[in-house]
Design a protein around this motif. Structure first.
Motif, PDB file in Angstrom:
ATOM      1  N   THR A 227     -44.259  -4.924  31.641  1.00 14.02           N
ATOM      2  CA  THR A 227     -43.027  -5.065  31.610  1.00 14.02           C
ATOM      3  C   THR A 227     -42.106  -6.015  32.229  1.00 14.02           C
ATOM      4  N   GLY A 228     -42.631  -6.264  33.138  1.00 16.85           N
ATOM      5  CA  GLY A 228     -41.899  -6.742  34.339  1.00 16.85           C
ATOM      6  C   GLY A 228     -40.763  -6.316  35.017  1.00 16.85           C
ATOM      7  N   VAL A 229     -40.770  -4.357  35.081  1.00 20.18           N
ATOM      8  CA  VAL A 229     -40.393  -3.788  35.532  1.00 20.18           C
ATOM      9  C   VAL A 229     -41.287  -3.077  37.026  1.00 20.18           C
ATOM     10  N   ILE A 230     -40.300  -2.686  38.097  1.00 14.07           N
ATOM     11  CA  ILE A 230     -40.537  -2.968  39.415  1.00 14.07           C
ATOM     12  C   ILE A 230     -40.231  -0.863  39.635  1.00 14.07           C
ATOM     13  N   GLY A 231     -39.225  -0.712  38.895  1.00 10.51           N
ATOM     14  CA  GLY A 231     -39.079   0.566  39.133  1.00 10.51           C
ATOM     15  C   GLY A 231     -37.548   1.019  38.496  1.00 10.51           C
ATOM     16  N   ASP A 232     -36.821   1.954  38.620  1.00 12.49           N
ATOM     17  CA  ASP A 232     -36.284   2.587  38.010  1.00 12.49           C
ATOM     18  C   ASP A 232     -35.089   2.812  39.183  1.00 12.49           C
TER      19      ASP A 232
ATOM     20  N   SER B  78     -34.806  -0.036  34.694  1.00 12.96           N
ATOM     21  CA  SER B  78     -33.852  -0.753  34.727  1.00 12.96           C
ATOM     22  C   SER B  78     -34.237  -1.840  35.768  1.00 12.96           C
ATOM     23  N   ARG B  79     -35.071  -1.497  36.686  1.00 15.38           N
ATOM     24  CA  ARG B  79     -35.316  -2.762  37.752  1.00 15.38           C
ATOM     25  C   ARG B  79     -36.762  -3.564  37.080  1.00 15.38           C
TER      26      ARG B  79
END
Length: 165
Positions: free
Chosen positions: A13-18, A126-127
């Motif tokens: 999803t492209g996410v690296i963290g929150d 969110s990140r």
């Protein structure tokens, strides 16, 4: 001349963290990450720096809006790309940009390489890791049991000495 390299674990999803944690853990990914950045300066945002354990032999170059407010043995605090590159150059010829999101975006145009662990996660958070753009090409793929590290090369990195931020 300093070579900047981005390194990140990225979900599908492209996410690296929150913003607080990384919502997954892969031992092999953590090990390859530590092996790559060990004994090099690492460029990191202040919040990410405060939330992580220092990796063997690294010299954190911490990007913050108010570097004069911080003092930590073995770390350098800076506010601009140019100052970060100078700090990396004082420690070696390769610097690893290790996040977070805004730091990746800030240094992306100046980076020569990116090592992206493509993880089979579908987390929504969110990140995210920034889009590399059309100047980047795949140079190599490093296969692991559960994921792949894709090595990208920037065909036209900007000169950080001309950076305004």
């Amino acid at each position: 001349m300093v070579e900047l390299r981005l390194i990140a674990g990225v979900a599908r999803t492209g996410v690296i963290g929150d913003g607080e944690t990384i919502p997954w853990h892969y031992d092999a990914d953590e090990q390859q990450y530590k092996d790559r950045v060990a004994d090099h300066p690492v460029v990191v945002g202040r919040k990410t720096h405060e939330g992580m354990t220092r990796i063997r032999g690294t010299h954190p170059v911490v990007v913050t809006g108010s570097p004069e407010e911080y003092d930590e043995d073995g770390a350098t605090f800076v506010s601009t790309v140019g100052d970060a590159v100078d700090a990396v150059a004082a420690e070696g010829d390769t610097g690893w940009v290790i996040g977070g999101q805004s730091i990746y975006a800030m240094f992306l145009p100046y980076a020569h390489r990116a090592f992206v662990s493509e993880l089979p996660e579908t987390a929504v958070a969110s990140r995210v890791f920034p889009y590399l753009g059309t100047d980047w090409s795949v140079e190599a793929r490093h296969e692991y049991d559960q994921f792949e590290v894709v090595e990208y090369e920037n065909q036209a990195p900007l000169d950080p000495e001309n950076a305004s931020a």
